[in-house]
Write an enzyme that holds these catalytic residues in place. Sequence first.
Site, mmCIF file in Angstrom:
data_model
loop_
_atom_site.group_PDB
_atom_site.id
_atom_site.type_symbol
_atom_site.label_atom_id
_atom_site.label_comp_id
_atom_site.label_asym_id
_atom_site.label_seq_id
_atom_site.Cartn_x
_atom_site.Cartn_y
_atom_site.Cartn_z
ATOM 1 N N ARG A 1 1.140 -1.502 -0.277
ATOM 2 C CA ARG A 1 -0.118 -0.300 -0.131
ATOM 3 C C ARG A 1 0.154 1.651 -0.203
ATOM 4 O O ARG A 1 0.365 2.067 -0.270
ATOM 5 C CB ARG A 1 -0.805 0.060 0.969
ATOM 6 C CG ARG A 1 -0.262 -0.079 2.559
ATOM 7 C CD ARG A 1 -1.123 0.241 3.813
ATOM 8 N NE ARG A 1 -0.664 -0.138 5.159
ATOM 9 C CZ ARG A 1 -0.998 0.599 6.050
ATOM 10 N NH1 ARG A 1 -1.698 1.245 5.934
ATOM 11 N NH2 ARG A 1 -0.185 0.438 7.336
ATOM 12 N N SER B 1 -5.132 5.246 5.674
ATOM 13 C CA SER B 1 -4.633 4.053 5.434
ATOM 14 C C SER B 1 -4.748 3.473 3.831
ATOM 15 O O SER B 1 -3.748 2.143 3.849
ATOM 16 C CB SER B 1 -5.955 3.074 5.944
ATOM 17 O OG SER B 1 -5.677 3.476 7.346
ATOM 18 N N GLU C 1 -18.297 3.844 -0.023
ATOM 19 C CA GLU C 1 -17.742 3.293 -1.169
ATOM 20 C C GLU C 1 -18.745 2.695 -2.552
ATOM 21 O O GLU C 1 -17.791 2.961 -3.814
ATOM 22 C CB GLU C 1 -17.631 1.531 -0.538
ATOM 23 C CG GLU C 1 -16.630 1.828 0.756
ATOM 24 C CD GLU C 1 -17.445 1.945 1.989
ATOM 25 O OE1 GLU C 1 -18.892 1.795 1.896
ATOM 26 O OE2 GLU C 1 -16.627 2.341 2.835
ATOM 27 N N ASP D 1 -7.786 -5.675 13.416
ATOM 28 C CA ASP D 1 -8.920 -4.773 13.007
ATOM 29 C C ASP D 1 -9.915 -6.608 13.114
ATOM 30 O O ASP D 1 -11.029 -6.093 13.237
ATOM 31 C CB ASP D 1 -8.518 -4.670 11.781
ATOM 32 C CG ASP D 1 -8.253 -2.748 12.194
ATOM 33 O OD1 ASP D 1 -8.102 -2.439 13.265
ATOM 34 O OD2 ASP D 1 -8.553 -2.442 10.765
#
Lengths: 325, 275
Positions: A15, A42, A63, A122
Amino acid sequence: MGQATTTSSDKVATRDAYGKALVEVGQKNPKVVVLDADLSGSTKTIGFSKAFPERFFNMGVSEQDMMGTAAGLALAGKIPFASSFAMFATGRAFEIVRNSIVYPHLPVKICASHAGLTVGEDGASHQTVADIAIMRVLPGMTVIVPADAIETKQVIHAVADFPGPVYVRLSRAAFPVFLGEDYKFQIGKAVEIHEGNDIAIVACGLMVYQALKAAEILEKQGVKASVVNMATVKPLDGEMLAKLAKRTGCILTVEEHSVMGGLGSAVAEYLAEEGDVVVHRHGIMDEFGQSGPADALLKLYKLMPEDIADQALATLKKKSNRKPA
Amino acid sequence: MTKTANIEELQEIARQLRVDCLKMLHKAKSGHTGGPLGIMDIITVLYFSAMNHDPKNPRWEDRDRFILANGHCCPAIYVALSKAGYFPKEELDHLRQIGSPLQGHPKLKVEWGIEMSTGSLGQGMSIGNGISFAARLDKRDFWMYSMHSDGEAQEGMLWEAALTAGHHKLEKRICFMDFNGIQIDGFNKDIKDVSPLEDKFLAFRWAVKTIDGHNIAEILDSIDWAKKTPGKPKMIIAKTILGKGVSIFENLPKYHGVAPSDEELKIALKELGEA
């Protein structure tokens, strides 16, 4: 070869490499626009948002709206990169991706981070292990899972120039940068990064490094494993698979994804119609993830080099048990 | 294609389009009847008066765009686009047939004036917003129109998009809400009441106007109002009648999704002055 090494101590999340590459393609091509759904810190689109604020659209926690808006931007001639966590980009927004992006074949690049178990703490709500499966079945969709930071950079440059919709699967966890600077990514082309004739380990994403480490373990036991980076899961490099099947007669797929519908399925589907070869799919079984540090999860779900080496030996045994024709 | 602001001429075009639409649906023996008839007056005003577009140059970058978010009403735009000159009228004979670009729900084909694939409800407003964002970036001045429906307003994504347009002050967005009160299973006041839509869009920072969706003068005026109202996206809530123009179809939920029978077509054409 010379295209990979396991000696580098450099660790970068794909990422992060994405975030950097995005700024580069933004500089190169003014048509590039970026959308995010309140996760720019993120997904790392934040770099682009600072470099090109007028071309960055933070859609908030929406989204579906993000994908629809990206479709509109593409219709009007832009090259949209839309980012969120893989869970939401492919799950929450699936039907919009299907009907408003892939069906009209618009050049939207869905670059989703936090795929797989390595999301870590998470937990399962955020750990998708089905995204490759659901993106892969869309007609005309290209699916790419880069293995490290070096490949990610090349992937982002390549997809920016690619005319159709693309799904790029990215990871949260910092992982070794192991592909050499001479490594060349091409959409649709698998790369054999380590040669061997006993068994071929075909992997994508972070599992390519794990597979390469597994090949080292196997080597010590006298087993020569080929390691193939199948970064483009769709369209699949059938030519490479046919070659590997002929040469090794034994293929093990490895992915940080469900064994149903992902790389392993794609490879098995192809080889089922291509001849006599033992295939085993190694990945996440029919189960959800859970909270925990990324490396502990990889251990628990048997995605460490030792696990892959063990599985390779078991697969080789299947091969030797087969009666010659 | 000639454009006009003459109310009688537009009424006549709308009448002809209703006739074309019913004949097309009857021939196809499949398709939605009620919705297209209900939006035909607005569609007529858009394509034959308000919109800046050129069937001879469908990819003209500065054209006004129209997206039919309630894609099932596509028979209305198919007949309008054909009449405007985007494709030959004979193509209407192939609606919903294998290989025809005139799919049961719109499929992107800019050359024929079909600006986007739609049909799954709730997505068109976001798409229109995206086009408006691109126009803003490119400093292009075209208007981005879209049509929505009350049933569609039950989709959550529509409200995500409404929030986006309001927040970003997409002033070149002009949306129509085809408010006929009817959805597939019945009346939306019984199934899930979407009203009051005026208050909802006002709360989402839109400029809102309610009109009679069959009054050509009101439709023309509302577009004029929308163009003169700066700083906000515009929602024109058009009170319409499902099946408008044919008494046997009007306000009947069962005509949402069926094509006219031989007998119904005969009655309809007579009522539309074609018999």
